[in-house]
Write an enzyme that holds these catalytic residues in place. Sequence first.
Site, PDB file in Angstrom:
ATOM      1  N   ARG A  72       9.711  -6.467  -2.620  1.00  9.48           N
ATOM      2  CA  ARG A  72       8.508  -7.314  -2.560  1.00  9.48           C
ATOM      3  C   ARG A  72       8.785  -8.660  -3.242  1.00  9.48           C
ATOM      4  O   ARG A  72       7.902  -9.249  -3.854  1.00  9.48           O
ATOM      5  CB  ARG A  72       7.321  -6.593  -3.198  1.00  9.48           C
ATOM      6  CG  ARG A  72       6.888  -5.326  -2.447  1.00  9.48           C
ATOM      7  CD  ARG A  72       5.555  -4.817  -2.934  1.00  9.48           C
ATOM      8  NE  ARG A  72       5.221  -3.504  -2.402  1.00  9.48           N
ATOM      9  CZ  ARG A  72       4.616  -3.297  -1.236  1.00  9.48           C
ATOM     10  NH1 ARG A  72       4.308  -4.321  -0.469  1.00  9.48           N
ATOM     11  NH2 ARG A  72       4.333  -2.072  -0.841  1.00  9.48           N
ATOM     12  N   ASP A 129      -3.182  -2.975   9.478  1.00  7.60           N
ATOM     13  CA  ASP A 129      -4.315  -3.901   9.347  1.00  7.60           C
ATOM     14  C   ASP A 129      -3.922  -5.366   9.489  1.00  7.60           C
ATOM     15  O   ASP A 129      -4.694  -6.254   9.130  1.00  7.60           O
ATOM     16  CB  ASP A 129      -5.014  -3.679   7.993  1.00  7.60           C
ATOM     17  CG  ASP A 129      -4.100  -3.953   6.807  1.00  7.60           C
ATOM     18  OD1 ASP A 129      -2.882  -4.124   7.021  1.00  7.60           O
ATOM     19  OD2 ASP A 129      -4.600  -3.993   5.667  1.00  7.60           O
TER      20      ASP A 129
HETATM   21  O1  F6P Z   1       0.966  -2.095   2.121  1.00 11.25           O
HETATM   22  C1  F6P Z   1       1.384  -0.863   2.539  1.00 11.25           C
HETATM   23  C2  F6P Z   1       1.255   0.160   1.441  1.00 11.25           C
HETATM   24  O2  F6P Z   1       1.820   1.364   1.900  1.00 11.25           O
HETATM   25  C3  F6P Z   1      -0.169   0.378   0.949  1.00 11.25           C
HETATM   26  O3  F6P Z   1      -0.869   1.270   1.747  1.00 11.25           O
HETATM   27  C4  F6P Z   1       0.073   0.873  -0.443  1.00 11.25           C
HETATM   28  O4  F6P Z   1      -1.004   0.554  -1.276  1.00 11.25           O
HETATM   29  C5  F6P Z   1       1.286   0.140  -0.867  1.00 11.25           C
HETATM   30  O5  F6P Z   1       1.983  -0.228   0.273  1.00 11.25           O
HETATM   31  C6  F6P Z   1       2.188   0.945  -1.769  1.00 11.25           C
HETATM   32  O6  F6P Z   1       3.202   0.134  -2.208  1.00 11.25           O
HETATM   33  P1  F6P Z   1       4.475   0.600  -3.038  1.00 11.25           P
HETATM   34  O7  F6P Z   1       5.418   1.250  -2.070  1.00 11.25           O
HETATM   35  O8  F6P Z   1       5.021  -0.648  -3.604  1.00 11.25           O
HETATM   36  O9  F6P Z   1       4.000   1.591  -4.050  1.00 11.25           O
END
Ligand code: F6P
Length: 343
Positions: A72, A129
């Site tokens: 990210r 979404d």
């Molecule tokens: O944005 C996609 C998603 O899977 C969301 O549904 C969730 O809140 C988030 O990513 C989880 O992110 P990470 O893998 O960084 O915990």
Amino acid sequence: MRVGILTGGGDCPGLNAVIRAVVRKGTMFYGDSILGFEEGWRGVLENRFQLLDLDSTPGIIHRGGTILRTSRTNPFKDPQGLERVKATFTVNHLDALIAIGGDDTLGVALKLNQAGLKLVGVPKTIDNDLAGTDVCFGFDTAVNIATEAVDRLHTTAEAHNRIIVVEVMGRDAGWIATYSGIAGGADVVLIPEKPINLDQVCDLLQRRHGRGKYFSIVVVAEGAQLADQIGQTTQGTQVDEFGHARLGGIGGRLAAEIEKRTGFETRMVNLGHIQRGGTPTAFDRVLATRYGVQAIDMVHQGEFGRMASLQGQKLVSVPLEDALGKNRKVDPEIYDIASVFFG
Ligand code: F6P
């Protein structure tokens, strides 16, 4: 041409199928060199990539995750970020870059495009979404996983006369909850689009129990909020480089309230990243392959600053702006169908 590719943000099943399609069409039809940047924008900042060809991408269409890994990382968090990205383009003689990602990753792609670099986007989010396209790959796989979980939870809930609350992904939109709720026969489905009215939820469960059913399944999206709650339920206060908190916990809060108010024994399961792991469905493999072919075609047609998009049954391209900053909410008609089966 020399074309870069990266996968950014949360992974989802189908990423490898996009990569495979870009490499196949790019190398075989256009004679391209494909540079796979590692770990999303981090790899571009650090000029870290692997050359991708037919020998390095066999047997990956059915594999979840991403052979390029992901992150990210937000290059614009670094004051030198833009210059570093430009340097990577220059030193590698990159003609274009395909960014596979959601709102955050594609938001970076748009800014880079506005700064004069040639970017093409491929829409990706398990939450389904993203605006500007009808369906994101990975969503179908997640729905199938969640549906199987709901099926399995039915039998144990029934055996014990319990309510089981299943928390699924869905930060700002409840697509996974709504679809797996319909497919799995959930008795209540709760989504971020509608504040949770606890009285109503308990009434529905009591009505069902009043009909002689002594177990129920409640599916809740992680981003759903109780009507009197300010902000979503998060796990801590940390945020990622794009400012998003880690969600999770609404299922537990809900289960505790339901048990307290109704007296029905209640359990909670959070499916979490199980929904993002493993083998993509055939639907997602086909959709991801179509996105990949469309993206490399867009590069060769000079369609930069745009995103591959599914409109109805057709793959087209739309401006990146169309996809960004506006969440695609669950269609109320579909939620109404789910609600026919509540209680
Ligand atoms: O944005 C996609 C998603 O899977 C969301 O549904 C969730 O809140 C988030 O990513 C989880 O992110 P990470 O893998 O960084 O915990």
